[in-house]
Design an enzyme around this catalytic site. Structure first.
Site, PDB file in Angstrom:
ATOM      1  N   TYR A 141       0.725  -1.078  -0.097  1.00  8.88           N
ATOM      2  CA  TYR A 141       0.033  -0.061  -0.049  1.00  8.88           C
ATOM      3  C   TYR A 141       0.664   1.329   0.064  1.00  8.88           C
ATOM      4  O   TYR A 141       0.388   2.377  -0.260  1.00  8.88           O
ATOM      5  CB  TYR A 141      -0.930  -0.155   1.285  1.00  8.88           C
ATOM      6  CG  TYR A 141      -2.146  -0.713   1.012  1.00  8.88           C
ATOM      7  CD1 TYR A 141      -3.184  -0.696  -0.183  1.00  8.88           C
ATOM      8  CD2 TYR A 141      -2.344  -2.249   1.483  1.00  8.88           C
ATOM      9  CE1 TYR A 141      -4.267  -1.589  -0.265  1.00  8.88           C
ATOM     10  CE2 TYR A 141      -3.299  -3.034   1.410  1.00  8.88           C
ATOM     11  CZ  TYR A 141      -4.316  -2.507   0.277  1.00  8.88           C
ATOM     12  OH  TYR A 141      -5.277  -3.638   0.046  1.00  8.88           O
ATOM     13  N   ASP A 171       5.635  -7.745  -1.476  1.00  3.15           N
ATOM     14  CA  ASP A 171       4.599  -7.813  -2.347  1.00  3.15           C
ATOM     15  C   ASP A 171       4.757  -7.638  -3.725  1.00  3.15           C
ATOM     16  O   ASP A 171       5.812  -7.839  -4.243  1.00  3.15           O
ATOM     17  CB  ASP A 171       3.583  -6.900  -1.727  1.00  3.15           C
ATOM     18  CG  ASP A 171       2.068  -7.319  -2.186  1.00  3.15           C
ATOM     19  OD1 ASP A 171       1.449  -7.449  -3.151  1.00  3.15           O
ATOM     20  OD2 ASP A 171       1.485  -7.646  -0.826  1.00  3.15           O
ATOM     21  N   ASP A 189      -2.660 -14.835  -3.788  1.00  2.00           N
ATOM     22  CA  ASP A 189      -3.644 -13.728  -4.149  1.00  2.00           C
ATOM     23  C   ASP A 189      -4.513 -14.016  -5.382  1.00  2.00           C
ATOM     24  O   ASP A 189      -3.890 -15.129  -6.162  1.00  2.00           O
ATOM     25  CB  ASP A 189      -2.895 -12.557  -3.995  1.00  2.00           C
ATOM     26  CG  ASP A 189      -3.715 -11.313  -3.882  1.00  2.00           C
ATOM     27  OD1 ASP A 189      -5.119 -11.456  -3.971  1.00  2.00           O
ATOM     28  OD2 ASP A 189      -3.539 -10.032  -3.761  1.00  2.00           O
ATOM     29  N   CYS A 192      -6.299 -14.926  -0.370  1.00  2.00           N
ATOM     30  CA  CYS A 192      -6.832 -13.451  -0.683  1.00  2.00           C
ATOM     31  C   CYS A 192      -7.549 -13.707  -2.075  1.00  2.00           C
ATOM     32  O   CYS A 192      -6.930 -14.537  -3.008  1.00  2.00           O
ATOM     33  CB  CYS A 192      -5.658 -12.461  -0.674  1.00  2.00           C
ATOM     34  SG  CYS A 192      -6.470 -10.748  -1.074  1.00  2.00           S
ATOM     35  N   ASP A 205     -10.078  -5.014  -0.802  1.00  2.00           N
ATOM     36  CA  ASP A 205      -8.913  -4.353  -0.675  1.00  2.00           C
ATOM     37  C   ASP A 205      -9.243  -2.889   0.224  1.00  2.00           C
ATOM     38  O   ASP A 205     -10.336  -2.475  -0.174  1.00  2.00           O
ATOM     39  CB  ASP A 205      -8.005  -3.812  -1.629  1.00  2.00           C
ATOM     40  CG  ASP A 205      -7.051  -5.047  -2.366  1.00  2.00           C
ATOM     41  OD1 ASP A 205      -7.294  -6.061  -1.905  1.00  2.00           O
ATOM     42  OD2 ASP A 205      -6.331  -4.592  -3.083  1.00  2.00           O
TER      43      ASP A 205
END
Length: 443
Positions: free
Chosen positions: A147, A178, A286, A327, A346
């Site tokens: 993020y 990530d 994910d 996710c 999210d």
């Protein structure tokens, strides 16, 4: 072919006080409680319908629909009713509810069992307990690159934040790299130009007494990747002979890895064994909805069976001691497979999502669905409400931090740590040091 809907119940309701809980298909699908006069959240375009909702399912206007679960509080003082999948890991029927002249008509396109309770969250929790999933182990605390840096993260960014954790005395167990370290979706072992050594950075993380974590989207394949170019036979096909479409993201129309193909399965096993051997023992997997998309696979099995076999392949490769966070996953089909699970869309530095689609990033949709799925926490997995963002640029950061804290679930920070002001550092430290609701122990 879809199954027809058949009636399962008909009962009176108080239109002024009744509430319905819709359970969405996957992590990002809106889930929560509505009044009869509310308009439930639905996809605002075809792409989000594929990426964030149950693909191929259109809900008629004026109809409430849950995927595998739908609960009704009639609002008249009578018992709350839940209609739930009989075997959710094998079949997830859609359950519909309409109300005409004060009478609710409930139907389903597969077998469901009726449960009763005193309120919506408790009857959902009772059903969850009846699935007899072993209690999940407590989650580690996490710092995640997403993020702040998104796909532009560099190896130097990881090192800077690793040093800042020590400087700021933050109790972070796992440093999770990530999206952005890899060259393409599917080419997981080939680095982007922003990273020098995946094993080297894992060593640096562990040298500071922390655990190394890493992100993948194991069932997605970028058509521009080496994997797609060299191994087209590893991809799920549609009945017309083209490729199954997993939606558009990252500027590409994405494809699906067929983990029932022996060579594709061997490749994915090698990816995760390699990452594990390099020192990574926390894995965020994910965009898992892709593994449950319908299509023509090497093995003639249904999509949910293929999905579960794919996750089991990953677990075998990383070992039982590694921590596995899901996710974008089809939730009921994932029961019993994960340590932790994202239970909402999210979050974002802003409150409202684009086009008011509550599957899209934003604090409001993350809160709505996170609250609606609180019943799953500690029963199927540790709930992941998504990351804390505490930097000054984040809109209503105090409210978002309060929501993350209230869930009692996985606690993860996702700021450039040196950008935090005094409130941000104090709040991040407090949430990461909090009491774990599963064990009752202070971390």
């Amino acid at each position: 072919m879809p199954h027809p809907f058949t009636s399962v119940a008909s009962l009176p309701v108080d239109p002024a006080n009744a509430r319905i809980h819709e359970e969405g298909w996957q992590s990002w699908s809106p889930s929560g409680s509505y009044a009869l006069g509310d308009r439930p959240y639905r996809p605002t375009n075809d792409n989000w319908a594929t990426v964030c909702y149950r693909p191929g399912v259109t809900v008629p206007d004026g109809t409430f629909q849950g995927e595998g679960l739908l609960a009704l509080d009639p609002g008249d003082g009578s018992a709350v009713r839940l209609w739930a999948a009989v075997d959710p890991t094998a079949e997830v029927p859609s359950v519909r509810l309409t109300v005409t002249d004060g009478v609710a008509e409930v139907s389903a396109d597969g077998p469901v069992k009726e449960w009763t309770g005193t309120d919506i969250q408790s009857v959902l929790a009772d059903w969850a307990c009846a699935q007899q999933v072993p209690a999940p182990r407590p989650a580690p605390t996490v710092w995640c690159s997403w993020y702040e840096y998104f796909t532009n993260v560099t190896e130097d960014d990881i090192h800077e934040n690793l040093r800042a954790m020590d400087t700021l005395d933050l109790p972070i167990d796992v440093v999770q790299i990530d999206d952005g370290y890899q060259s393409a979706l599917g080419d997981w072992l080939t680095l982007s130009g922003r990273f020098r050594s995946r094993a080297g950075i894992a060593d640096a993380i562990r040298a500071r007494g922390r655990r190394a974590g890493i992100w993948t989207a194991p069932f997605l394949v970028d058509p521009a990747s080496d994997l797609a170019t060299e191994h087209a036979d590893w991809l799920v096909r549609d009945p017309a002979g083209g490729f199954t479409h997993a939606g558009r993201n990252w500027g590409h129309d994405l494809r699906v890895l067929d983990t029932t193909h022996p060579e594709a399965a061997a490749y994915l096993t090698d990816v995760f064994r390699t990452l594990r051997s390099e020192g990574y023992d926390y894995f965020k997997v994910d965009f898992l909805y892709a593994g449950a998309l319908d299509g023509v696979r090497h093995k003639d099995i249904d999509a949910l069976t293929a999905y579960r076999e794919g996750i089991e392949l990953i677990r075998e490769a990383i070992g039982e001691d590694a921590y596995l966070l899901g996710c974008g996953a089809p939730l009921l089909a994932s029961i019993g497979l994960f340590d932790a699970m994202r239970v909402s869309p999210d979050t974002a530095p802003h409150r409202r999502p684009e086009a008011d689609d509550y599957s899209q990033p934003g604090q409001d949709p993350a809160e709505f669905t996170g609250v609606g799925r609180q019943w799953q926490h500690g029963r199927f997995w540790v709930n992941d409400p998504d990351c804390l963002m505490a930097r000054p640029a984040v809109e209503t950061r105090e409210r978002w931090a309060a929501h993350v804290e209230a869930t009692g679930g996985l606690m993860a920070s996702s700021d450039r740590l040196l950008s935090l002001d005094e409130w941000g550092v104090t709040t991040t430290r407090r949430l990461l040091s909090g009491v774990d609701e599963l064990s009752g122990a202070t971390e």
